[in-house]
Design a protein around this motif. Structure first.
Motif, PDB file in Angstrom:
ATOM      1  N   VAL A   1       0.876  -1.171   0.000  1.00  0.00           N
ATOM      2  CA  VAL A   1       0.000   0.000   0.000  1.00  0.00           C
ATOM      3  C   VAL A   1       0.913   1.220   0.000  1.00  0.00           C
ATOM      4  N   ASP A   2       0.958   1.894  -1.137  1.00  0.00           N
ATOM      5  CA  ASP A   2       1.867   3.023  -1.339  1.00  0.00           C
ATOM      6  C   ASP A   2       1.169   4.323  -0.932  1.00  0.00           C
ATOM      7  N   LEU A   3       1.669   4.949   0.117  1.00  0.00           N
ATOM      8  CA  LEU A   3       1.066   6.172   0.645  1.00  0.00           C
ATOM      9  C   LEU A   3       1.768   7.441   0.175  1.00  0.00           C
ATOM     10  N   ASP A   4       2.596   7.337  -0.847  1.00  0.00           N
ATOM     11  CA  ASP A   4       3.346   8.505  -1.307  1.00  0.00           C
ATOM     12  C   ASP A   4       2.440   9.683  -1.645  1.00  0.00           C
ATOM     13  N   GLY A   5       1.273   9.421  -2.192  1.00  0.00           N
ATOM     14  CA  GLY A   5       0.352  10.487  -2.584  1.00  0.00           C
ATOM     15  C   GLY A   5      -0.663  10.868  -1.523  1.00  0.00           C
ATOM     16  N   VAL A   6      -0.540  10.300  -0.324  1.00  0.00           N
ATOM     17  CA  VAL A   6      -1.483  10.606   0.749  1.00  0.00           C
ATOM     18  C   VAL A   6      -1.045  11.877   1.470  1.00  0.00           C
ATOM     19  N   THR A   7      -1.957  12.846   1.532  1.00  0.00           N
ATOM     20  CA  THR A   7      -1.644  14.135   2.149  1.00  0.00           C
ATOM     21  C   THR A   7      -2.102  14.215   3.597  1.00  0.00           C
ATOM     22  N   PHE A   8      -2.993  13.297   3.994  1.00  0.00           N
ATOM     23  CA  PHE A   8      -3.509  13.300   5.361  1.00  0.00           C
ATOM     24  C   PHE A   8      -4.067  11.921   5.668  1.00  0.00           C
ATOM     25  N   CYS A   9      -3.842  11.450   6.898  1.00  0.00           N
ATOM     26  CA  CYS A   9      -4.379  10.162   7.343  1.00  0.00           C
ATOM     27  C   CYS A   9      -4.819  10.311   8.789  1.00  0.00           C
ATOM     28  N   ASP A  10      -6.110  10.080   9.048  1.00  0.00           N
ATOM     29  CA  ASP A  10      -6.593  10.184  10.428  1.00  0.00           C
ATOM     30  C   ASP A  10      -6.685   8.806  11.070  1.00  0.00           C
ATOM     31  N   SER A  11      -7.245   8.743  12.256  1.00  0.00           N
ATOM     32  CA  SER A  11      -7.298   7.483  12.995  1.00  0.00           C
ATOM     33  C   SER A  11      -8.135   6.420  12.281  1.00  0.00           C
ATOM     34  N   THR A  12      -9.164   6.822  11.542  1.00  0.00           N
ATOM     35  CA  THR A  12      -9.953   5.821  10.811  1.00  0.00           C
ATOM     36  C   THR A  12      -9.146   5.239   9.655  1.00  0.00           C
ATOM     37  N   GLY A  13      -8.289   6.031   9.050  1.00  0.00           N
ATOM     38  CA  GLY A  13      -7.402   5.530   8.000  1.00  0.00           C
ATOM     39  C   GLY A  13      -6.397   4.547   8.557  1.00  0.00           C
ATOM     40  N   ILE A  14      -5.825   4.892   9.703  1.00  0.00           N
ATOM     41  CA  ILE A  14      -4.868   4.003  10.351  1.00  0.00           C
ATOM     42  C   ILE A  14      -5.563   2.699  10.754  1.00  0.00           C
ATOM     43  N   SER A  15      -6.743   2.811  11.300  1.00  0.00           N
ATOM     44  CA  SER A  15      -7.506   1.627  11.690  1.00  0.00           C
ATOM     45  C   SER A  15      -7.786   0.730  10.491  1.00  0.00           C
ATOM     46  N   ALA A  16      -8.116   1.338   9.356  1.00  0.00           N
ATOM     47  CA  ALA A  16      -8.378   0.561   8.139  1.00  0.00           C
ATOM     48  C   ALA A  16      -7.122  -0.172   7.678  1.00  0.00           C
ATOM     49  N   LEU A  17      -5.972   0.464   7.779  1.00  0.00           N
ATOM     50  CA  LEU A  17      -4.718  -0.174   7.372  1.00  0.00           C
ATOM     51  C   LEU A  17      -4.341  -1.323   8.320  1.00  0.00           C
ATOM     52  N   VAL A  18      -4.546  -1.124   9.612  1.00  0.00           N
ATOM     53  CA  VAL A  18      -4.261  -2.188  10.581  1.00  0.00           C
ATOM     54  C   VAL A  18      -5.199  -3.370  10.342  1.00  0.00           C
ATOM     55  N   ALA A  19      -6.483  -3.096  10.135  1.00  0.00           N
ATOM     56  CA  ALA A  19      -7.454  -4.170   9.863  1.00  0.00           C
ATOM     57  C   ALA A  19      -7.116  -4.896   8.567  1.00  0.00           C
ATOM     58  N   ALA A  20      -6.660  -4.149   7.566  1.00  0.00           N
ATOM     59  CA  ALA A  20      -6.294  -4.764   6.286  1.00  0.00           C
ATOM     60  C   ALA A  20      -5.076  -5.665   6.449  1.00  0.00           C
ATOM     61  N   ARG A  21      -4.120  -5.248   7.255  1.00  0.00           N
ATOM     62  CA  ARG A  21      -2.937  -6.092   7.481  1.00  0.00           C
ATOM     63  C   ARG A  21      -3.350  -7.388   8.181  1.00  0.00           C
ATOM     64  N   THR A  22      -4.242  -7.301   9.139  1.00  0.00           N
ATOM     65  CA  THR A  22      -4.744  -8.484   9.842  1.00  0.00           C
ATOM     66  C   THR A  22      -5.511  -9.391   8.881  1.00  0.00           C
TER      67      THR A  22
END
Length: 103
Positions: free
Chosen positions: A45-66
């Motif tokens: 998951v390449d975040l190079d173009g991401v300008t902002f990430c909040d807690s729901t974004g982080i939660s989605a990435l953690v859930a996706a890794r699981t």
């Protein structure tokens, strides 16, 4: 947010552009769920173009890794920088999300 996927040999690179927040996490979750159906060995998951990430974004990435691990895949976040990397570091998930397979 814009999401593009590039499929290679048993690997998928998902590039995100824009903001990863409450308004866009469902789009990312759906895309990742669809990607994991084929059980690629590695999902980057390449975040190079991401300008902002909040807690729901982080939660989605953690859930996706699981979810990836449960499907026999490995999900790794790459190119996190700026406020996105700082937020991941502060919340304690930067190393968890960016660790390559086998480490």
């Amino acid at each position: 947010m814009n999401i593009t996927s590039h499929h290679g040999d048993d690997q998928v690179r998902i590039a995100l552009t824009g903001e990863l927040d409450m308004a866009t996490t469902e789009q990312l979750r759906a895309h990742l769920d669809h990607t994991l159906i084929s059980r690629p060995r590695l999902v980057l998951v390449d975040l190079d173009g991401v300008t902002f990430c909040d807690s729901t974004g982080i939660s989605a990435l953690v859930a996706a890794r699981t979810a990836a691990a449960a499907a026999g895949s490995h999900l790794q976040v790459v190119n996190a920088h700026g406020i996105t990397a700082k937020t991941m570091q502060i919340t304690g998930v930067l190393e968890f999300l960016t660790t390559p397979p086998g480490h």
